[in-house]
Write a protein that holds these residues in place. Structure first.
Motif, PDB file in Angstrom:
ATOM      1  N   ARG A  43      -7.557  11.268  -5.053  1.00 13.62           N
ATOM      2  CA  ARG A  43      -7.499   9.858  -4.860  1.00 13.62           C
ATOM      3  C   ARG A  43      -7.059   9.445  -3.738  1.00 13.62           C
ATOM      4  O   ARG A  43      -5.847  10.098  -3.185  1.00 13.62           O
ATOM      5  N   VAL A  44      -7.583   8.376  -2.827  1.00 12.50           N
ATOM      6  CA  VAL A  44      -6.627   7.730  -1.749  1.00 12.50           C
ATOM      7  C   VAL A  44      -6.039   6.570  -2.235  1.00 12.50           C
ATOM      8  O   VAL A  44      -6.426   5.797  -2.717  1.00 12.50           O
ATOM      9  N   HIS A  45      -4.794   6.743  -1.880  1.00 11.98           N
ATOM     10  CA  HIS A  45      -3.844   5.570  -2.394  1.00 11.98           C
ATOM     11  C   HIS A  45      -3.211   4.752  -1.251  1.00 11.98           C
ATOM     12  O   HIS A  45      -2.754   5.348  -0.291  1.00 11.98           O
ATOM     13  N   TYR A  54      -2.652   6.541   2.204  1.00 12.07           N
ATOM     14  CA  TYR A  54      -3.285   5.767   3.615  1.00 12.07           C
ATOM     15  C   TYR A  54      -2.375   4.482   3.738  1.00 12.07           C
ATOM     16  O   TYR A  54      -2.533   3.662   3.125  1.00 12.07           O
ATOM     17  N   ILE A  55      -1.742   4.625   4.881  1.00 12.70           N
ATOM     18  CA  ILE A  55      -0.743   3.572   5.378  1.00 12.70           C
ATOM     19  C   ILE A  55      -1.553   2.875   6.484  1.00 12.70           C
ATOM     20  O   ILE A  55      -2.099   3.255   7.381  1.00 12.70           O
ATOM     21  N   SER A  56      -2.040   1.600   6.215  1.00 14.43           N
ATOM     22  CA  SER A  56      -2.803   0.899   7.142  1.00 14.43           C
ATOM     23  C   SER A  56      -2.830  -0.532   6.985  1.00 14.43           C
ATOM     24  O   SER A  56      -2.509  -1.121   5.902  1.00 14.43           O
ATOM     25  N   ASP A 113      -6.732   3.560  -4.921  1.00 13.22           N
ATOM     26  CA  ASP A 113      -5.503   2.770  -5.605  1.00 13.22           C
ATOM     27  C   ASP A 113      -4.797   2.073  -4.470  1.00 13.22           C
ATOM     28  O   ASP A 113      -4.869   2.257  -3.152  1.00 13.22           O
ATOM     29  N   ILE A 114      -3.820   1.052  -4.741  1.00 11.05           N
ATOM     30  CA  ILE A 114      -3.126   0.172  -3.562  1.00 11.05           C
ATOM     31  C   ILE A 114      -1.789   0.165  -4.256  1.00 11.05           C
ATOM     32  O   ILE A 114      -1.658  -0.301  -5.475  1.00 11.05           O
ATOM     33  N   ILE A 148       5.549  -4.481  -4.844  1.00 13.33           N
ATOM     34  CA  ILE A 148       5.360  -5.530  -5.668  1.00 13.33           C
ATOM     35  C   ILE A 148       4.231  -5.330  -6.724  1.00 13.33           C
ATOM     36  O   ILE A 148       4.097  -6.059  -7.719  1.00 13.33           O
ATOM     37  N   ILE A 149       3.244  -4.602  -6.207  1.00 18.20           N
ATOM     38  CA  ILE A 149       2.026  -4.370  -7.038  1.00 18.20           C
ATOM     39  C   ILE A 149       1.417  -3.122  -6.803  1.00 18.20           C
ATOM     40  O   ILE A 149       1.340  -2.762  -5.634  1.00 18.20           O
ATOM     41  N   THR A 150       0.911  -2.444  -7.774  1.00 18.38           N
ATOM     42  CA  THR A 150       0.030  -1.153  -8.004  1.00 18.38           C
ATOM     43  C   THR A 150      -1.275  -1.234  -8.750  1.00 18.38           C
ATOM     44  O   THR A 150      -0.815  -1.649 -10.110  1.00 18.38           O
ATOM     45  N   CYS A 151      -2.293  -1.025  -8.315  1.00 16.61           N
ATOM     46  CA  CYS A 151      -3.367  -1.205  -9.297  1.00 16.61           C
ATOM     47  C   CYS A 151      -4.570  -0.388  -8.485  1.00 16.61           C
ATOM     48  O   CYS A 151      -4.650  -0.080  -7.455  1.00 16.61           O
ATOM     49  N   PRO A 152      -5.708  -0.376  -9.277  1.00 17.34           N
ATOM     50  CA  PRO A 152      -6.941   0.176  -8.574  1.00 17.34           C
ATOM     51  C   PRO A 152      -7.181  -0.736  -7.730  1.00 17.34           C
ATOM     52  O   PRO A 152      -7.280  -2.116  -7.892  1.00 17.34           O
ATOM     53  N   ILE A 153      -7.966  -0.408  -6.557  1.00 13.92           N
ATOM     54  CA  ILE A 153      -8.617  -1.010  -5.663  1.00 13.92           C
ATOM     55  C   ILE A 153      -9.571  -2.213  -5.899  1.00 13.92           C
ATOM     56  O   ILE A 153      -9.700  -3.455  -5.416  1.00 13.92           O
TER      57      ILE A 153
END
Length: 493
Positions: free
Chosen positions: A29-31, A194-196, A208-209, A218-223
């Protein structure tokens, strides 16, 4: 491989950078890791790979608590960090860079270049990329260097790859190649961080983000469970209703005319004008010659003829000093290499081009210089504990504000901005856009070179499109669309 970071905290002296941060990276997965500059993203990843040591919290890999003591140890255990500033030796070939830490040798102990070339070529074919492996890295594009760095990591059989602003200096084609490589990595079960700052990339390429703000997660969830507006609000702590501020300045009479300017190289004669209080956007594909044209106007590079007229007076600009004296400022695209002296303080960087009028008798007036730099730092909202700190201690967005501050101190009538918001966060971008509006309201004219079409469309009064070293067309704001700009940029009518 699955990595869980829980309750991570880190302080540098009295500066608390991270507080109780959580993130979970999953195989295949790309986070995305997003946040304003200074939010703590890079520090968090540096802790993961052993560059920094956490003050509190735990790291677990596949359920087992783990701590790396160096980036090399992390790489050997399958966790690799591709930094924004690439770890490439320019005087070595791409092939030599690939095998620098682990060269193949013959049974006689000699370097086996043939075996290395064969393996690297096979790897390139498998990943569907083309690299001039036997060419010196310094002669290759940033994109080719970036692909080399990624390929080196893959040869280590990395299970987790951290990418920090990987597309910041890539062309559109190189970016597409990178995304293809990322998809192949996912298929192999590699977890990618992926830092962008580029929203469109995050929402199209990530699964995911995690959003960070002021050292907190602050928040973590599927994109798919979050919107762009929600990400922005999580990043900056407030809603940005209108990302690009309304342009209220009405451009006045022509202040700058460029006629048949011919920068050295494969360029057509360049002609355009700039009006008082106008933002003239300059668009075009990477390599079209946008920056080269601006460097010729500013006197950095020579040209083969043409005229530059400012306020009705013809200029003869043979060096940047001539342009500065005429009231032209140039904010270059590479702030670290060309815009700042990183070891100098914030105050020294701001006052450096202004020493002539701050110290007219060649005697240093330290109080006057400090007051000058402090005032400009406050005006542009540079976030720092002290202007005496080195400018290298600032986030990317705040470094860019320092670059702008030193030029504003000269009170120029024209400012050339080359990629003014590259690599900086959404909040700092808005600050710079507001500043551009403030400057044009005061009668300053701005030439803005940008690779971001939304920025060009959102901030420009007119758009000049460059194609293969020539002006393909100049569009009024009402006629400028993504389609019309790209048509001209690719050679269409």
């Amino acid at each position: 491989m699955e990595i869980t970071m829980s309750g991570i905290a880190k302080a540098f002296g009295t500066n608390q950078v991270l507080r109780d941060v959580d993130i979970c990276l999953k195989a295949g997965r790309v986070h995305a890791l997003m946040g304003e500059n200074g939010a703590g993203k890079s520090t968090l990843m540096n802790i993961l790979v052993g560059i920094h040591k956490a003050d509190a919290g735990a790291i677990a890999i596949d359920g087992r608590e783990t701590t790396f003591h160096s980036a090399r140890e992390a790489e050997l255990n399958g966790v690799a960090f591709i930094h924004q500033e690439l770890n490439i030796w320019p005087n070595l070939t791409l092939l030599e860079n690939l095998y620098l830490m682990r060269p193949k040798k013959t049974r006689f102990g000699m370097i086996d270049k043939e075996a290395m070339l064969k393996e690297a070529t096979k790897m390139c074919e498998d990943m569907h990329i083309e690299l001039p492996l036997q060419k010196e890295a310094g002669e290759c594009s940033v994109g080719q260097q970036q692909m080399t760095e990624i390929l080196r990591i893959l040869m280590l059989d990395a299970k987790v790859v951290i990418m920090d602003e990987p597309t910041a200096a890539l062309t559109e084609r190189e970016t597409e190649t990178l995304f293809t490589m990322m998809k192949k990595l996912k298929e192999r079960g590699v977890a990618i961080v992926y830092i962008s700052h580029r929203m469109e990339e995050v929402f199209s390429e990530c699964d995911d983000i995690t959003v960070m703000r002021d050292g907190h997660s602050i928040i973590t969830c599927p994109i798919g469970d979050i919107s762009v507006d929600e990400v922005v609000k999580a990043m900056v702590g407030r809603s940005i209703d209108e990302f690009y501020p309304e342009r209220t300045t009405i451009p006045g009479d022509t202040v700058l005319s460029v006629e048949n300017l011919s920068p050295i190289g494969h360029f057509e004669p360049i002609s355009f004008n700039l009006r008082k209080g106008e933002i003239l956007g300059v668009s075009g594909l990477m390599g079209a010659g946008r920056t080269e044209i601006m460097r010729a106007i500013f006197g950095v590079d020579a040209h083969n003829g043409g005229t530059i007229t400012l306020h009705g007076k013809e200029l003869h600009l043979k060096k940047p000093e001539d342009a500065i004296k005429a009231g032209i400022a140039f904010i270059t695209e590479d702030r670290k290499a060309e815009g700042l002296i990183l070891d100098f303080s914030i105050a020294s960087n701001i006052t450096l081009p202004n020493l002539g009028h701050l110290c007219p008798s060649n005697i240093m007036h330290r109080e006057k210089m400090l007051s000058f730099s402090q005032d400009l730092s406050d005006r542009l909202g540079v976030k720092t504990q002290s202007v005496h700190l080195p400018v290298s201690s600032l986030s990317g967005g705040n470094q860019q504000k320092v670059v702008i501050a030193k030029w504003i101190g000269l009170s120029p009538s024209i400012i050339i901005m080359d990629e003014p918001t590259r690599g900086i966060d959404i909040g700092a971008k808005r600050d710079i856009y507001d500043l551009m509006n403030e400057l044009t309201n005061q009668g300053v004219s701005i030439i803005m070179v940008s690779s971001e079409l939304p920025e060009i469309l959102g901030m420009s009064d007119r758009v000049m499109v460059i194609h293969e070293g020539g002006v393909a067309g100049i569009l009024n704001r009402a006629d400028a669309t993504a389609e019309s700009i790209m048509t001209l940029a690719t050679g269409g009518q």
